[in-house]
Write an enzyme that holds these catalytic residues in place. Structure first.
Site, PDB file in Angstrom:
ATOM      1  N   GLN A 245       0.826  -1.218   0.000  1.00  0.00           N
ATOM      2  CA  GLN A 245       0.000   0.000   0.000  1.00  0.00           C
ATOM      3  C   GLN A 245       0.859   1.266   0.000  1.00  0.00           C
ATOM      4  O   GLN A 245       0.443   2.312   0.512  1.00  0.00           O
ATOM      5  CB  GLN A 245      -0.960  -0.008   1.198  1.00  0.00           C
ATOM      6  CG  GLN A 245      -2.123  -0.972   1.026  1.00  0.00           C
ATOM      7  CD  GLN A 245      -2.993  -0.595  -0.181  1.00  0.00           C
ATOM      8  OE1 GLN A 245      -3.188   0.572  -0.487  1.00  0.00           O
ATOM      9  NE2 GLN A 245      -3.510  -1.603  -0.869  1.00  0.00           N
ATOM     10  N   SER A 246       2.041   1.214  -0.585  1.00  0.00           N
ATOM     11  CA  SER A 246       2.955   2.357  -0.576  1.00  0.00           C
ATOM     12  C   SER A 246       2.384   3.580  -1.296  1.00  0.00           C
ATOM     13  O   SER A 246       2.026   3.511  -2.476  1.00  0.00           O
ATOM     14  CB  SER A 246       4.263   1.938  -1.263  1.00  0.00           C
ATOM     15  OG  SER A 246       5.061   3.068  -1.533  1.00  0.00           O
ATOM     16  N   ASN A 247       2.328   4.700  -0.579  1.00  0.00           N
ATOM     17  CA  ASN A 247       1.956   5.977  -1.216  1.00  0.00           C
ATOM     18  C   ASN A 247       3.078   6.428  -2.132  1.00  0.00           C
ATOM     19  O   ASN A 247       2.846   7.037  -3.170  1.00  0.00           O
ATOM     20  CB  ASN A 247       1.736   7.070  -0.169  1.00  0.00           C
ATOM     21  CG  ASN A 247       0.660   6.707   0.826  1.00  0.00           C
ATOM     22  OD1 ASN A 247      -0.458   6.420   0.439  1.00  0.00           O
ATOM     23  ND2 ASN A 247       0.992   6.705   2.113  1.00  0.00           N
TER      24      ASN A 247
END
Ligand SMILES: *Cc1c(COP(=O)(O)O)cnc(C)c1O
Length: 324
Positions: A75-77
């Site tokens: 879920q890396s921004n």
């Protein structure tokens, strides 16, 4: 000294981001609270990585890259914003992400697909392993005639951190214009580029402001940020006495990185209901919970002005299912 503005930079962000007084929350808590809206950097769902990518992608372009490779959690921004920013410059992106965490095609993973990134989910918990995979992917691409540029975790290199040295300059100009006198800056920290850049930037441009990093993972947050501040100072050819000597950190990881906490969820609801502003479950919700805890513990003077740096992250709100 070199100015951060003397380094190549692609303008990607909508700057300056707003500095706003949190009127309702300030009244509720009897404090002077402001928020620096880096969730409104103007690419995708906004966030801090855009400032770093302005410098990193300029570096990629100067090296003639046609592909950028980066990493992060599923879920890396940072990975999502790399895909969004790279696309604007006509670069392809390859995201090597940890499968651990929320790896269903929701939240930022959905956005990665919309932005046209190639995503590979890896079954490892070690960024050292992923680093090797990144180098192998680069070689593979280059054997096929491409040129690839590697961006490490969070874009936290000295070049990336220049984005936050510049942000401190921006905050100084903005605070001056608005006649606001910040005493403390509170921000979320993980890979350290934001905090490290800010520590150096504040020392240069707003030396009266004390920064507190709220660690949202179990890493050595202060050392990581200080090492980046020192390397960034070298990049700017600053004298050794310009390097920040200490960093103030509190830990608010709860059960760990990427695991929502009850305190974080409460902070998300508080800011949403009082101010109409969305925080996120991985970084800013926990960071704001840290700020509230420090107020409770009496770490700030009654008349002091506190600025919260909103680093973004809204994409993850749609991936985690906890405490709502
Ligand atoms: C990456 C990120 C951070 C942490 O920034 P670092 O420079 O990696 O320490 C904080 N908030 C959000 C929303 C992020 O995506």
């Amino acid at each position: 000294m070199k100015s951060p503005d003397s380094f190549p930079r692609v303008p990607l962000a909508q700057l300056p981001t707003p500095l706003q007084r949190l009127d309702s929350l300030s009244a509720h808590l009897g404090r002077e609270l402001y928020i620096k809206r880096d969730d409104l950097t103007g690419v995708a769902l906004g966030g801090n990585k855009v400032r770093k990518l302005e410098f990193l992608l300029a570096q990629a372009r100067a090296l003639g890259a046609d592909t950028v490779i980066t990493t992060g959690a599923a879920q890396s921004n940072h990975a999502m914003l790399t895909a969004a920013c790279a696309g604007r410059l006509g670069l392809r992106s390859l995201l090597l992400l940890k499968r651990r965490g929320v790896s269903a095609p929701v939240g930022n993973l959905r956005l990665d697909a919309i932005f046209g990134a190639e995503t590979r989910l890896l079954d490892t918990d070690s960024y050292a392993d992923i680093g090797e995979e990144m180098r192998a992917a680069k070689e593979e691409l280059e054997a096929r005639g491409h040129r690839a540029f590697l961006i490490p975790l969070g874009g936290s290199t000295p070049v990336g951190a220049l984005g936050y040295v510049r942000c401190a300059m921006e905050l100084r100009d903005q605070a001056e214009k608005m006649n606001v006198h910040p005493d403390h800056l509170v921000l979320s920290t993980s890979s350290g580029g934001t905090f490290g850049g800010m520590l150096l930037g504040l020392r240069l441009y707003l030396p009266g402001v004390r920064a507190v990093g709220v660690a949202v993972d179990n890493g050595p947050a202060a050392q990581t940020a200080l090492a980046l501040a020192a390397d960034t100072a070298r990049l700017l050819e600053l004298p050794p006495d310009a390097v920040p000597g200490s960093a103030s950190c509190v830990e608010q990881a709860g059960e760990g990185y990427g695991i929502p906490s009850r305190e974080g969820a409460e902070a998300i609801r508080l800011l949403a209901r009082r101010e109409g502003i969305l925080l996120d479950p991985v970084y800013t919700g926990k960071a704001f919970a840290g700020l509230l805890r420090m107020i409770d513990e009496g770490r700030f003077g009654r008349d002091e002005t506190i600025v919260f740096l909103h680093t973004g992250g809204a994409g993850a709100l749609f991936a985690y299912d906890a405490f709502w």
